[in-house]
Design a protein around this motif. Structure first.
Motif, PDB file in Angstrom:
ATOM      1  N   LEU A 660       0.795  -1.227   0.000  1.00  0.00           N
ATOM      2  CA  LEU A 660       0.000   0.000   0.000  1.00  0.00           C
ATOM      3  C   LEU A 660       0.831   1.282   0.000  1.00  0.00           C
ATOM      4  O   LEU A 660       0.358   2.321  -0.459  1.00  0.00           O
ATOM      5  N   SER A 661       2.058   1.232   0.532  1.00  0.00           N
ATOM      6  CA  SER A 661       2.837   2.477   0.632  1.00  0.00           C
ATOM      7  C   SER A 661       3.147   3.113  -0.722  1.00  0.00           C
ATOM      8  O   SER A 661       3.055   4.347  -0.847  1.00  0.00           O
ATOM      9  N   PRO A 662       3.521   2.354  -1.778  1.00  0.00           N
ATOM     10  CA  PRO A 662       3.733   3.032  -3.081  1.00  0.00           C
ATOM     11  C   PRO A 662       2.469   3.686  -3.616  1.00  0.00           C
ATOM     12  O   PRO A 662       2.533   4.772  -4.202  1.00  0.00           O
ATOM     13  N   LEU A 663       1.319   3.027  -3.420  1.00  0.00           N
ATOM     14  CA  LEU A 663       0.067   3.619  -3.898  1.00  0.00           C
ATOM     15  C   LEU A 663      -0.259   4.890  -3.130  1.00  0.00           C
ATOM     16  O   LEU A 663      -0.685   5.899  -3.717  1.00  0.00           O
ATOM     17  N   GLY A 664      -0.044   4.864  -1.804  1.00  0.00           N
ATOM     18  CA  GLY A 664      -0.298   6.067  -1.013  1.00  0.00           C
ATOM     19  C   GLY A 664       0.580   7.223  -1.425  1.00  0.00           C
ATOM     20  O   GLY A 664       0.094   8.361  -1.592  1.00  0.00           O
ATOM     21  N   VAL A 665       1.870   6.964  -1.629  1.00  0.00           N
ATOM     22  CA  VAL A 665       2.789   8.030  -2.048  1.00  0.00           C
ATOM     23  C   VAL A 665       2.409   8.542  -3.434  1.00  0.00           C
ATOM     24  O   VAL A 665       2.387   9.754  -3.687  1.00  0.00           O
ATOM     25  N   GLY A 666       2.111   7.630  -4.349  1.00  0.00           N
ATOM     26  CA  GLY A 666       1.791   8.040  -5.717  1.00  0.00           C
ATOM     27  C   GLY A 666       0.535   8.877  -5.805  1.00  0.00           C
ATOM     28  O   GLY A 666       0.520   9.937  -6.449  1.00  0.00           O
ATOM     29  N   TYR A 667      -0.540   8.450  -5.156  1.00  0.00           N
ATOM     30  CA  TYR A 667      -1.799   9.176  -5.256  1.00  0.00           C
ATOM     31  C   TYR A 667      -1.796  10.468  -4.445  1.00  0.00           C
ATOM     32  O   TYR A 667      -2.468  11.437  -4.805  1.00  0.00           O
ATOM     33  N   LEU A 668      -1.029  10.499  -3.363  1.00  0.00           N
ATOM     34  CA  LEU A 668      -1.023  11.695  -2.526  1.00  0.00           C
ATOM     35  C   LEU A 668       0.024  12.719  -2.963  1.00  0.00           C
ATOM     36  O   LEU A 668      -0.193  13.923  -2.834  1.00  0.00           O
ATOM     37  N   LEU A 764       4.779   0.011 -11.177  1.00  0.00           N
ATOM     38  CA  LEU A 764       4.701  -0.238 -12.617  1.00  0.00           C
ATOM     39  C   LEU A 764       3.284  -0.581 -13.047  1.00  0.00           C
ATOM     40  O   LEU A 764       2.763  -0.022 -14.024  1.00  0.00           O
ATOM     41  N   VAL A 765       2.635  -1.483 -12.331  1.00  0.00           N
ATOM     42  CA  VAL A 765       1.302  -1.937 -12.742  1.00  0.00           C
ATOM     43  C   VAL A 765       0.275  -0.809 -12.642  1.00  0.00           C
ATOM     44  O   VAL A 765      -0.603  -0.667 -13.500  1.00  0.00           O
ATOM     45  N   PHE A 766       0.407   0.033 -11.618  1.00  0.00           N
ATOM     46  CA  PHE A 766      -0.567   1.105 -11.422  1.00  0.00           C
ATOM     47  C   PHE A 766      -0.094   2.442 -12.000  1.00  0.00           C
ATOM     48  O   PHE A 766      -0.734   3.469 -11.760  1.00  0.00           O
ATOM     49  N   ALA A 767       0.997   2.409 -12.766  1.00  0.00           N
ATOM     50  CA  ALA A 767       1.544   3.648 -13.332  1.00  0.00           C
ATOM     51  C   ALA A 767       0.526   4.446 -14.138  1.00  0.00           C
ATOM     52  O   ALA A 767       0.458   5.684 -14.001  1.00  0.00           O
ATOM     53  N   PRO A 768      -0.296   3.814 -14.999  1.00  0.00           N
ATOM     54  CA  PRO A 768      -1.247   4.621 -15.779  1.00  0.00           C
ATOM     55  C   PRO A 768      -2.241   5.402 -14.924  1.00  0.00           C
ATOM     56  O   PRO A 768      -2.787   6.417 -15.379  1.00  0.00           O
ATOM     57  N   SER A 769      -2.498   4.928 -13.701  1.00  0.00           N
ATOM     58  CA  SER A 769      -3.489   5.613 -12.867  1.00  0.00           C
ATOM     59  C   SER A 769      -2.873   6.617 -11.890  1.00  0.00           C
ATOM     60  O   SER A 769      -3.598   7.370 -11.243  1.00  0.00           O
ATOM     61  N   ILE A 770      -1.559   6.633 -11.775  1.00  0.00           N
ATOM     62  CA  ILE A 770      -0.903   7.532 -10.815  1.00  0.00           C
ATOM     63  C   ILE A 770      -0.794   8.935 -11.441  1.00  0.00           C
ATOM     64  O   ILE A 770      -0.246   9.089 -12.542  1.00  0.00           O
ATOM     65  N   PRO A 771      -1.277   9.956 -10.774  1.00  0.00           N
ATOM     66  CA  PRO A 771      -1.281  11.306 -11.367  1.00  0.00           C
ATOM     67  C   PRO A 771       0.116  11.928 -11.344  1.00  0.00           C
ATOM     68  O   PRO A 771       0.963  11.575 -10.513  1.00  0.00           O
ATOM     69  N   ASP A 772       0.338  12.845 -12.269  1.00  0.00           N
ATOM     70  CA  ASP A 772       1.606  13.577 -12.261  1.00  0.00           C
ATOM     71  C   ASP A 772       1.712  14.439 -11.007  1.00  0.00           C
ATOM     72  O   ASP A 772       2.807  14.641 -10.482  1.00  0.00           O
ATOM     73  N   GLN A 773       0.605  14.939 -10.547  1.00  0.00           N
ATOM     74  CA  GLN A 773       0.572  15.773  -9.341  1.00  0.00           C
ATOM     75  C   GLN A 773      -0.431  15.162  -8.359  1.00  0.00           C
ATOM     76  O   GLN A 773      -1.625  15.113  -8.637  1.00  0.00           O
ATOM     77  N   GLY A 774       0.073  14.693  -7.227  1.00  0.00           N
ATOM     78  CA  GLY A 774      -0.776  14.035  -6.258  1.00  0.00           C
ATOM     79  C   GLY A 774      -1.705  14.989  -5.534  1.00  0.00           C
ATOM     80  O   GLY A 774      -1.607  16.215  -5.661  1.00  0.00           O
ATOM     81  N   LEU A 775      -2.600  14.421  -4.739  1.00  0.00           N
ATOM     82  CA  LEU A 775      -3.630  15.206  -4.062  1.00  0.00           C
ATOM     83  C   LEU A 775      -3.020  16.252  -3.129  1.00  0.00           C
ATOM     84  O   LEU A 775      -3.360  17.440  -3.196  1.00  0.00           O
TER      85      LEU A 775
END
Length: 782
Positions: A660-668, A764-775
């Motif tokens: 979960l930590s990579p997803l949290g960092v990427g989305y935030l 890598l797998v969730f790269a297309p959904s990770i925003p350039d600028q997080g929340l």
């Protein structure tokens, strides 16, 4: 447009299309396409696996009366009395049955928890991926993810089954001679090694084939390169699924095995003065079960994940090249390299089995190393030939570099192949009692356990220098030659000899269990002596295997990171910035957090194990029957239950942290900060993994060196067996170091391999959904 399996029709080079139909094999050169090579390698790998399984199945399970002409059964059946034979058979049936039942029950509950997590992850993360990108991508990625979970779980089950089947039979084979025990243990290890490599190659190839039918415009023209990229980004979900099982398998299995091992040592060896595998110690069975769930199923799923992850990262990098993405020959090169490596391993293993034999004790370690060396040597011309055959002759472009030539890729692969071998040899130097570092630790045990621990920690820190430098040099050369494609191919290079590496890696736990059963079943001393010779060689090759696992994990993580960076177009992203600095620091602290959670879990579970053993011993002592020959099955089951429950509960928090930590960092915080976060985690995990594994391995072999009287060679005339030999104060000091090092080398250290790979694969797998600028980054900037 070429089809994925168009290679069922032979192709001929050097003739125009209209002439190709009229060409004959004698008139033109035959072109072996990658898909045909993959099919042939998969068939041969499966056939060799079944052959080794058949050889293992022929071994006797018990001692029986026999004729002198019958060479298939142990010699003890002739020389022992009928009562002794019945007693050994009864004990063997009891203890091997307990180990089998305990191992399979643990695997059943662990896989149930893993599949629950996988379904939860697919529903939650898949929904997010579908909402942020497309539902088509979400469904295909999640399908690949579930296939990766299933294939990795199956690989662990195969390894576990053959290990618990073979351990008692190896002990019986050692009745005959050392060579028979060696051959059977190696055959059983080969079932695990070749089945895992074959299964990974086959399932990933079939997944690619299936998705190529759905993406019917992929890999045909530069106009449809986006379809090709999308297809292989979905395929990468397979690597994420395999790494998920590896995470829980490594963490859960590691907590189980070291909780049992540490508990058995503290309560038995240190508390009661019992031997290594004393049948009065109920935690000994849990310890033997742990050898299988940690060192067999855990290691198998770990390297399955590395193998799948390296191929997935290379496929994504190939898909992002405009010159490679239009040809199936080029796109399937990563799978073709893996197939070539599998064929090299089959030849190497066959040569070692049929041409060489064990004549004396020193031959065991030599033959195990020889198999790995021969496989590496055979893989070298194979990888050069495949790169020459399948890559464009006049060069091609990859993301960030023009003019990459076929031999650049071959050198990248070769760099990985031999850097992994060198790192394994360096790990052996720092952990084997043959060399000076471990012998110096043994001398320190004369003083106290504290000096042993201090010097052991220093040894581990020092052992990081050369391996990390080698990986750094490999990364620099490969990135210079072919950017992140070179790094990904380097990871495949390390794992081209995966089948041979896993075969000799599984050899150690199998022979360790065989030695434990020999002692618990009251077999003659010479049987335990022979299994100890095999186990000692297995410990040495296990150090080489850990070096392979760590070096491959580093390159797989960097390759997956590169594929993520290319997917998000971050090749020229500056590393100077507030969010980048914060990402590096956050990434660096995650491995320490993970390390602390796993070490704490082992401590809690080991404490519960010690209390249970002491309770049982006190009850027996109060009843006046402490001299009973062995613990009851009910007592053993209670210890197994403690280790099982603790491992299943305690593996959740570390696993969730890493997923979960990579997803949290990427989305935030956005894609750029996630880049920095991954780099910090990879660098920190790599050094910690090398240090922890080598420190624990050195302490383990120090204990064995002191126990076998090795200090007499170091101390000379000062040596006194009562002061420096088995069961002496020096030996107890070595046991303390080994007990401290157990979770380092078998739980937290190896699990850091998964930390590197899994975090990068999630990105890598969730790269297309990770925003350039997080929340959070968005609100701060506005």
């Amino acid at each position: 447009m070429p089809e994925f399996f168009n290679s069922f029709q032979p192709q001929y080079l050097g003739a125009a299309p209209e002439m190709a139909a009229a060409s004959t094999p004698t008139a033109a050169s035959f072109h072996l396409t990658p898909s045909l090579l993959i099919i042939v390698a998969s068939i041969l790998g499966a056939a060799y696996t079944m052959y080794c399984a058949y050889i293992t199945s022929l071994a006797p399970a018990q001692i029986e009366k026999r004729d002198k002409k019958d060479k298939a059964l142990p010699m003890a059946a002739q020389n022992g009395s009928s009562g002794e034979i019945k007693q050994i058979n009864a004990r063997l049936d009891k203890y091997s049955g307990l180990i089998f039942r305990g191992a399979m029950n643990f695997l059943k509950y662990e896989y149930f928890c893993i599949f629950l997590f996988a379904i939860f992850f697919v529903v939650v993360a898949g929904s997010g991926l579908g909402y942020l990108t497309t539902w088509e991508r979400a469904v295909l990625t999640c399908s690949a993810y579930l296939l990766g979970v299933a294939a990795s779980a199956l690989s662990g089950w195969i390894g576990m089954t053959i290990a618990v089947f073979a351990n008692s039979r190896v002990a019986l084979k050692c009745y005959n001679d050392l060579s028979s025990g060696f051959s059977l243990a190696l055959s059983a290890g080969a079932v695990m090694g070749f089945s895992i490599m074959t299964l990974a190659l086959l399932t990933l190839s079939l997944l690619t084939f299936g998705y190529s039918k759905y993406f019917d415009k992929a890999v045909g023209s530069i106009e449809f390169q986006s379809e090709t990229r999308k297809m292989f980004e979905c395929v990468a979900g397979f690597g994420l699924g395999a790494s998920t099982v590896a995470m829980f398998g490594r963490v859960g299995g590691g907590i189980f095995t070291k909780a049992a091992d540490v508990g058995a040592d503290i309560a038995g060896k240190l508390g009661e003065g019992w031997g290594e595998d004393d049948p009065r110690n109920p935690a000994v069975i849990a310890d033997n079960v742990g050898d299988n769930v940690g060192d067999i199923a855990g290691m198998g799923s770990d390297l399955f994940g590395s193998f799948a992850g390296s191929i997935c990262a290379a496929l994504v990098c190939c898909a992002q090249s405009p010159d490679l993405s239009g040809s199936w020959d080029c796109m399937l090169l990563p799978l073709a390299l893996a197939a070539g490596g599998l064929l090299a391993c089959i030849v190497a293993c066959s040569l070692c089995v049929f041409l060489f034999s064990v004549e004396e004790e020193g031959d065991v370690e030599v033959l195990l190393k020889r198999q790995l060396l021969i496989a590496s040597i055979l893989a070298t011309p194979v990888l050069f030939g495949l790169c020459y055959l399948y890559l464009p002759e006049n060069g091609f472009a990859v993301r960030g570099k023009e003019g990459v030539l076929w031999w650049h890729i071959a050198i990248c692969c070769c760099n990985g192949l031999y850097s992994g071998l060198l790192i394994g040899i360096i790990a052996e130097y720092y952990t084997s009692s043959t060399y000076a570092p471990v012998r110096r630790l043994a001398v320190e045990c004369k003083t106290s356990a504290a000096t042993n621990i201090i010097q052991g920690l220093a040894l581990g820190y020092k052992s990081c220098i050369i391996p990390v430098t080698l990986v750094g040099a490999t990364v620099w050369i490969n990135f210079t030659l072919a950017r992140f494609l070179g790094i990904s191919v380097g990871a495949i290079g390390i794992l081209m000899t995966l089948a041979s590496s896993l075969s000799i890696d599984a050899f150690g736990p199998i022979t360790d269990n065989a030695g434990g059963l020999a002692e618990m079943c009251k077999m003659p001393d010479f049987v335990r002596d022979r299994t100890d010779v095999l186990d000692a060689a297995g410990n040495t090759t296990a150090a080489i295997g850990k070096g392979f696992a760590i070096s491959s994990a580093m390159l797989v993580a960097l390759g997956s990171f590169g594929a993520y960076a290319q997917t998000k177009h971050l090749m020229n992203t500056p590393m100077i910035g507030s969010f980048q600095f914060m990402g590096l620091i956050f990434g660096a602290v995650v491995p320490y957090w993970f390390f602390a959670l796993t070490m704490e879990s082992v401590g809690i579970a080991a404490g519960a194990m010690v209390e249970e053993v002491r309770r049982q011993v006190n009850e027996k002592r109060a009843a006046g029957n402490i001299g009973a020959p062995d613990a009851s099955p009910e007592d053993c089951d209670k210890c197994i239950a403690i280790a099982t429950n603790a491992s299943l509960v305690e593996m959740i928090a570390p696993g969730a942290l890493i997923v979960l930590s990579p997803l949290g960092v990427g989305y935030l915080f956005g894609a750029e900060m996630l880049c920095a976060f991954l780099l910090g985690a990879v660098v920190c995990s790599a050094t910690m993994a090398v240090s922890a594994s080598n420190t624990g391995g050195a302490w383990d072999n120090t204990k064995k060196f002191v126990k076998t009287g090795g200090l007499k060679y170091e101390l000379g005339d000062e040596y006194d067996a009562k002061l420096h030999g088995n069961k002496s104060e020096t030996h107890k000091n070595a046991i303390v170091g080994d007990t401290v090092g157990d979770p380092l080398k078998d739980t937290s250290g190896p699990a850091l391999n998964i930390v590197m790979k899994l975090m990068a694969m999630v990105a890598l797998v969730f790269a297309p959904s990770i925003p350039d600028q997080g929340l959070i980054q968005y609100y701060v900037s506005n």
